[in-house]
Design a protein around this motif. Structure first.
Motif, PDB file in Angstrom:
ATOM      1  N   GLY A  83     -67.039 -20.026  28.183  1.00  0.00           N
ATOM      2  CA  GLY A  83     -66.883 -21.154  29.118  1.00  0.00           C
ATOM      3  C   GLY A  83     -67.848 -22.281  28.804  1.00  0.00           C
ATOM      4  N   VAL A  84     -69.090 -21.947  28.509  1.00  0.00           N
ATOM      5  CA  VAL A  84     -70.080 -22.975  28.187  1.00  0.00           C
ATOM      6  C   VAL A  84     -69.698 -23.682  26.885  1.00  0.00           C
ATOM      7  N   LEU A  85     -69.289 -22.922  25.901  1.00  0.00           N
ATOM      8  CA  LEU A  85     -68.904 -23.542  24.627  1.00  0.00           C
ATOM      9  C   LEU A  85     -67.631 -24.377  24.768  1.00  0.00           C
ATOM     10  N   TYR A  86     -66.729 -23.956  25.639  1.00  0.00           N
ATOM     11  CA  TYR A  86     -65.530 -24.770  25.881  1.00  0.00           C
ATOM     12  C   TYR A  86     -65.910 -26.088  26.544  1.00  0.00           C
ATOM     13  N   LYS A 122     -66.639 -31.983  25.739  1.00  0.00           N
ATOM     14  CA  LYS A 122     -67.631 -33.040  25.974  1.00  0.00           C
ATOM     15  C   LYS A 122     -67.918 -33.252  27.451  1.00  0.00           C
ATOM     16  N   VAL A 123     -67.780 -32.231  28.239  1.00  0.00           N
ATOM     17  CA  VAL A 123     -68.144 -32.305  29.642  1.00  0.00           C
ATOM     18  C   VAL A 123     -69.653 -32.126  29.785  1.00  0.00           C
ATOM     19  N   LEU A 124     -70.231 -31.297  28.902  1.00  0.00           N
ATOM     20  CA  LEU A 124     -71.666 -31.049  28.923  1.00  0.00           C
ATOM     21  C   LEU A 124     -72.329 -31.700  27.720  1.00  0.00           C
ATOM     22  N   SER A 125     -73.548 -32.149  27.949  1.00  0.00           N
ATOM     23  CA  SER A 125     -74.310 -32.685  26.831  1.00  0.00           C
ATOM     24  C   SER A 125     -74.918 -31.528  26.049  1.00  0.00           C
ATOM     25  N   SER A 126     -75.506 -31.821  24.914  1.00  0.00           N
ATOM     26  CA  SER A 126     -76.102 -30.768  24.094  1.00  0.00           C
ATOM     27  C   SER A 126     -77.300 -30.143  24.811  1.00  0.00           C
TER      28      SER A 126
END
Length: 139
Positions: free
Chosen positions: A94-97, A102-106
Motif C-alpha cells: 500500500g505504501v509503495l502504491y 505520487k500521493v506521498l512524497s519520498s
C-alpha cells in the motif's frame, strides 16, 4: 474413626513384625501363617497395584496432553507468522502504491516504511521472546 485408626495401627504392627523377619506370633497352631495376615498382605498388594495403575494412566494422559499442547503451539505459530507476513505485504504494498501514484512524497514513504518495519520487528520480537520464555519454563 478410632476403630479405623486402631486397625491401621494393628496392621502396621503386623507388617513391622513380618518385615523384621520374625513370624513368631503370626503363625497359628498348625504352623502356617495366620489367614488374617495373608488377607492383610493381599490388601497391601492390591493397593499397590491400584496405585501403580493410576500412576501409569496419569503418565499416559500427561504425555498425550503434552503432545497436544505442542501441536497447538505449532498451529498457532504458523497462523501468527502467516498473518504477520500478510500484514507486512499489504502495508508495504500500500505504501509503495501510494508512492508510485505520487500521493506521498519520498519523505513520507521513508517515514511509513520505517514505521512499518519497526512495527514488524516489535511483533516478531514479541512472538520470539514469548516462545523462548515458554521453552524455559518447560525445562
Amino acid at each position: 474413626m478410632a476403630n479405623a485408626e486402631e486397625e491401621i495401627k494393628k496392621d502396621l504392627e503386623k507388617i513391622d513384625k513380618l518385615a523384621d523377619g520374625g513370624t513368631e506370633g503370626l503363625e497359628n497352631r498348625n504352623g502356617s501363617l495366620d489367614p488374617e495376615l495373608i488377607r492383610l498382605i493381599e490388601r497391601g498388594v492390591n493397593a499397590i497395584e491400584t496405585l501403580g495403575d493410576r500412576y501409569i494412566a496419569y503418565k499416559e494422559k500427561s504425555d498425550e496432553y503434552a503432545k497436544e499442547v505442542e501441536l497447538r503451539k505449532y498451529k498457532y505459530w504458523t497462523i501468527a507468522v502467516v498473518l504477520v507476513t500478510a500484514l507486512a505485504v499489504v502495508l508495504l504494498g500500500g505504501v509503495l502504491y501510494l508512492a508510485n501514484v505520487k500521493v506521498l512524497s519520498s519523505e513520507g514513504v521513508s517515514f511509513l516504511l520505517g514505521t512499518i518495519a519497526g512495527y514488524l520487528f516489535s511483533v516478531f520480537g514479541g512472538l520470539i521472546s514469548s516462545a523462548l520464555k515458554s521453552k524455559e519454563s518447560e525445562a
